[in-house]
Write an enzyme that holds these catalytic residues in place. Structure first.
Site, PDB file in Angstrom:
ATOM      1  N   ARG A  72      -0.903 -27.353 -24.981  1.00 59.73           N
ATOM      2  CA  ARG A  72      -2.081 -26.524 -25.277  1.00 59.73           C
ATOM      3  C   ARG A  72      -3.311 -27.417 -25.455  1.00 59.73           C
ATOM      4  O   ARG A  72      -4.223 -27.107 -26.223  1.00 59.73           O
ATOM      5  CB  ARG A  72      -1.825 -25.658 -26.510  1.00 59.73           C
ATOM      6  CG  ARG A  72      -0.737 -24.605 -26.294  1.00 59.73           C
ATOM      7  CD  ARG A  72      -0.791 -23.541 -27.361  1.00 59.73           C
ATOM      8  NE  ARG A  72       0.313 -22.594 -27.261  1.00 59.73           N
ATOM      9  CZ  ARG A  72       0.303 -21.525 -26.483  1.00 59.73           C
ATOM     10  NH1 ARG A  72      -0.740 -21.262 -25.728  1.00 59.73           N
ATOM     11  NH2 ARG A  72       1.344 -20.697 -26.462  1.00 59.73           N
ATOM     12  N   THR A 125       1.336 -15.498 -18.132  1.00 63.30           N
ATOM     13  CA  THR A 125       1.564 -15.326 -19.566  1.00 63.30           C
ATOM     14  C   THR A 125       2.586 -14.223 -19.754  1.00 63.30           C
ATOM     15  O   THR A 125       2.499 -13.179 -19.084  1.00 63.30           O
ATOM     16  CB  THR A 125       0.294 -14.968 -20.371  1.00 63.30           C
ATOM     17  OG1 THR A 125       0.698 -14.470 -21.662  1.00 63.30           O
ATOM     18  CG2 THR A 125      -0.577 -13.912 -19.722  1.00 63.30           C
ATOM     19  N   ASP A 127       2.622 -12.465 -22.178  1.00 62.02           N
ATOM     20  CA  ASP A 127       1.918 -11.407 -22.917  1.00 62.02           C
ATOM     21  C   ASP A 127       1.284 -10.352 -22.002  1.00 62.02           C
ATOM     22  O   ASP A 127       0.912  -9.279 -22.457  1.00 62.02           O
ATOM     23  CB  ASP A 127       0.821 -12.012 -23.798  1.00 62.02           C
ATOM     24  CG  ASP A 127       1.383 -12.826 -24.953  1.00 62.02           C
ATOM     25  OD1 ASP A 127       2.618 -12.852 -25.108  1.00 62.02           O
ATOM     26  OD2 ASP A 127       0.593 -13.437 -25.686  1.00 62.02           O
ATOM     27  N   MET A 169       6.877 -11.075 -29.077  1.00 58.16           N
ATOM     28  CA  MET A 169       5.612 -11.796 -28.895  1.00 58.16           C
ATOM     29  C   MET A 169       4.506 -10.832 -28.470  1.00 58.16           C
ATOM     30  O   MET A 169       4.760  -9.705 -28.057  1.00 58.16           O
ATOM     31  CB  MET A 169       5.775 -12.934 -27.898  1.00 58.16           C
ATOM     32  CG  MET A 169       6.396 -14.177 -28.535  1.00 58.16           C
ATOM     33  SD  MET A 169       6.344 -15.605 -27.438  1.00 58.16           S
ATOM     34  CE  MET A 169       6.909 -16.888 -28.568  1.00 58.16           C
ATOM     35  N   ARG A 171       0.268 -11.732 -29.030  1.00 52.16           N
ATOM     36  CA  ARG A 171      -0.702 -12.150 -30.040  1.00 52.16           C
ATOM     37  C   ARG A 171      -1.841 -11.148 -30.150  1.00 52.16           C
ATOM     38  O   ARG A 171      -2.174 -10.694 -31.226  1.00 52.16           O
ATOM     39  CB  ARG A 171      -1.245 -13.509 -29.607  1.00 52.16           C
ATOM     40  CG  ARG A 171      -1.987 -14.206 -30.657  1.00 52.16           C
ATOM     41  CD  ARG A 171      -2.109 -15.684 -30.509  1.00 52.16           C
ATOM     42  NE  ARG A 171      -2.032 -16.262 -29.198  1.00 52.16           N
ATOM     43  CZ  ARG A 171      -1.644 -17.517 -28.992  1.00 52.16           C
ATOM     44  NH1 ARG A 171      -1.285 -18.260 -30.007  1.00 52.16           N
ATOM     45  NH2 ARG A 171      -1.634 -18.016 -27.789  1.00 52.16           N
ATOM     46  N   ARG A 268      16.164  -4.433 -42.239  1.00 55.90           N
ATOM     47  CA  ARG A 268      16.276  -5.841 -41.843  1.00 55.90           C
ATOM     48  C   ARG A 268      15.282  -6.116 -40.720  1.00 55.90           C
ATOM     49  O   ARG A 268      14.760  -5.194 -40.096  1.00 55.90           O
ATOM     50  CB  ARG A 268      17.687  -6.155 -41.324  1.00 55.90           C
ATOM     51  CG  ARG A 268      18.797  -5.905 -42.322  1.00 55.90           C
ATOM     52  CD  ARG A 268      18.808  -6.955 -43.417  1.00 55.90           C
ATOM     53  NE  ARG A 268      19.848  -6.669 -44.401  1.00 55.90           N
ATOM     54  CZ  ARG A 268      21.091  -7.099 -44.313  1.00 55.90           C
ATOM     55  NH1 ARG A 268      21.470  -7.829 -43.271  1.00 55.90           N
ATOM     56  NH2 ARG A 268      21.977  -6.812 -45.234  1.00 55.90           N
ATOM     57  N   HIS A 274      10.813 -17.481 -29.234  1.00 56.81           N
ATOM     58  CA  HIS A 274      10.805 -18.182 -27.939  1.00 56.81           C
ATOM     59  C   HIS A 274      11.981 -17.829 -27.047  1.00 56.81           C
ATOM     60  O   HIS A 274      11.983 -18.225 -25.877  1.00 56.81           O
ATOM     61  CB  HIS A 274      10.701 -19.691 -28.180  1.00 56.81           C
ATOM     62  CG  HIS A 274       9.378 -20.067 -28.771  1.00 56.81           C
ATOM     63  ND1 HIS A 274       9.140 -19.999 -30.120  1.00 56.81           N
ATOM     64  CD2 HIS A 274       8.221 -20.450 -28.193  1.00 56.81           C
ATOM     65  CE1 HIS A 274       7.878 -20.352 -30.355  1.00 56.81           C
ATOM     66  NE2 HIS A 274       7.301 -20.622 -29.204  1.00 56.81           N
ATOM     67  N   GLN A 276      12.302 -15.111 -25.857  1.00 57.54           N
ATOM     68  CA  GLN A 276      11.637 -14.303 -24.821  1.00 57.54           C
ATOM     69  C   GLN A 276      11.007 -15.148 -23.729  1.00 57.54           C
ATOM     70  O   GLN A 276      10.719 -14.669 -22.643  1.00 57.54           O
ATOM     71  CB  GLN A 276      10.499 -13.478 -25.447  1.00 57.54           C
ATOM     72  CG  GLN A 276      10.961 -12.403 -26.371  1.00 57.54           C
ATOM     73  CD  GLN A 276       9.853 -12.032 -27.338  1.00 57.54           C
ATOM     74  OE1 GLN A 276       9.173 -11.033 -27.152  1.00 57.54           O
ATOM     75  NE2 GLN A 276       9.663 -12.815 -28.383  1.00 57.54           N
TER      76      GLN A 276
HETATM   77  O1  F6P Z   1       1.889 -17.767 -24.405  1.00 54.12           O
HETATM   78  C1  F6P Z   1       1.608 -16.699 -25.239  1.00 54.12           C
HETATM   79  C2  F6P Z   1       2.551 -16.731 -26.399  1.00 54.12           C
HETATM   80  O2  F6P Z   1       3.855 -16.518 -25.957  1.00 54.12           O
HETATM   81  C3  F6P Z   1       2.157 -15.746 -27.500  1.00 54.12           C
HETATM   82  O3  F6P Z   1       2.738 -14.491 -27.370  1.00 54.12           O
HETATM   83  C4  F6P Z   1       2.613 -16.460 -28.728  1.00 54.12           C
HETATM   84  O4  F6P Z   1       1.813 -16.100 -29.839  1.00 54.12           O
HETATM   85  C5  F6P Z   1       2.382 -17.874 -28.409  1.00 54.12           C
HETATM   86  O5  F6P Z   1       2.512 -17.994 -27.032  1.00 54.12           O
HETATM   87  C6  F6P Z   1       3.326 -18.829 -29.089  1.00 54.12           C
HETATM   88  O6  F6P Z   1       2.940 -20.107 -28.753  1.00 54.12           O
HETATM   89  P1  F6P Z   1       3.694 -21.420 -29.149  1.00 54.12           P
HETATM   90  O7  F6P Z   1       4.886 -21.544 -28.239  1.00 54.12           O
HETATM   91  O8  F6P Z   1       2.721 -22.498 -28.888  1.00 54.12           O
HETATM   92  O9  F6P Z   1       4.116 -21.288 -30.562  1.00 54.12           O
END
Ligand code: F6P
Length: 354
Positions: A72, A125, A127, A169, A171, A268, A274, A276
């Site tokens: 990133r 992405t 997302d 996921m 955001r 619960r 991740h 996903q």
């Molecule tokens: O790439 C988007 C995403 O999968 C978001 O849904 C999530 O918030 C973010 O990446 C998580 O990022 P990292 O793997 O850097 O924690």
């Protein structure tokens, strides 16, 4: 032509399929040469490269992750970062760059384009929140994984009379939550676009159980917010990456706890996280990613720089990068209507239930 390739931002299933398509079509049809810049923009900034010929892309189609690795890193946050990127491309004789990434990666691509770099973008992405394209690759795989998880959670929730909240996921937008919620038959779907009233959520579950159901499934996007609240953060408070994003997580546990307090039903939560993003891409994503890669290399040879390959209907077209990064794409009305149409409705009259 010699062309640089990089993958930036969070990884997603299908990245390798894009790289493979770019290299295969470029090599066979245009006699191009390729150079991989590893770890996203960091590779271009710090001049970290790898060979990217036909042999490097052999066998990678079904592999998750990215052979180029990712980060990133934001060159705009480093002193003369954009300039270093342009210089490193020139140093290697790369006449063009294909940047595969989401809004962050493509915002850097757009800045480089404004600085004279010949760049083409590919939308990535899980997302699915990039503007200008109907679907990003990786989304379909993520939805399939989330749906499979919801199916599994269903049987155990049913066996134990529990409410289970599945955190997925997403955001800024609730595409994964909405699609997997519909596909998995969730009872409540919580998304960042619509802050929720926890009393209403709890009441809806209470009413559902009063109609004779004894378990419920809630799907919550990680960016979902209590009405009047903010996103739930995971990890060090205030910690942001170089693009200014907070690390989100924990909304599922918070919602489960509030539901249990209000209804008395044992609740619960599970966080898919991740899981996903990992593993092999779905057939849909392999085809879509391949088509994006083919589209991108064709765009390079048509001289369509500062543009991104996009899916509209069933066509791969070319749109300005500026359009793709202009705004975050929210779940659209048709899909929201589908979710609203199929979910339980608050205050449905118990007496009318068969
Ligand atoms: O790439 C988007 C995403 O999968 C978001 O849904 C999530 O918030 C973010 O990446 C998580 O990022 P990292 O793997 O850097 O924690």
């Amino acid at each position: 032509m010699k062309i640089g390739v990089l993958t930036g931002g969070g990884d997603c299933p299908g990245l390798n399929a894009v790289i493979r398509a770019v290299v295969r079509k470029g090599t066979f049809h245009y006699e191009d040469e390729f150079l991989g810049f590893v770890e996203g923009w960091r590779g271009l900034l710090e001049d970290k490269t790898m060979d990217l010929g036909l042999s490097a892309v052999g066998g990678i189609l079904p592999r998750g992750g990215t052979i180029l690795r990712t980060s990133r890193t934001n060159p705009a946050k480093h002193e003369n970062g954009l300039q270093h990127c342009a210089e490193n491309l020139k140093k290697h004789g790369c006449e063009a760059l294909i940047a595969i990434g989401g809004d962050d990666t493509l915002s850097v691509a757009e800045k480089l384009f404004q600085n004279g770099v010949k760049v083409v973008g590919v939308p990535k992405t899980i997302d699915n929140d990039l503007s200008g394209t109907d679907f990003t690759f990786g989304f379909d795989t993520a939805v399939n994984i989330a749906t499979g998880a919801i199916d599994r959670v269903h049987t155990t929730a049913e066996a134990h009379n529990r409410v289970i909240v599945v955190e997925v996921m997403g955001r800024d937008s609730g595409w994964i939550a909405t699609y997997s919620g519909i596909a998995g038959g969730a009872d409540v779907i919580l998304i960042p676009e619509i802050p929720f009233d926890i009393d209403q959520v709890a009441e809806l579950i209470r009413q559902r159980h009063a109609r004779g159901r004894y378990f419920s499934i809630v799907v919550a996007a990680e960016g979902a917010k209590f009405a009047g609240g903010v996103e739930t953060q995971d990890g060090p408070s205030g910690g942001r990456d170089e693009f200014g994003h907070l690390r989100l997580g924990g909304i599922g546990a918070a919602v489960a706890s509030e539901i249990e307090k209000r209804t008395g039903f044992e609740s619960r939560s599970v966080v898919l996280g991740h899981i996903q993003r990992g593993g092999s891409p779905s057939a849909f994503d392999r085809v879509l990613a391949t088509r994006y890669g083919l589209g991108a290399i064709d765009m390079v040879h048509r001289g369509e720089f500062g543009q991104m390959a996009a899916l509209r209907g069933n066509k791969i077209i070319s749109i300005p990068l500026a359009e793709a990064i202009a705004s975050n794409r929210k779940v659209d009305k048709e899909i929201l209507d589908a979710a609203i149409g199929i979910l339980d409705k608050l205050d449905y009259k118990v007496s009318r239930t068969p």
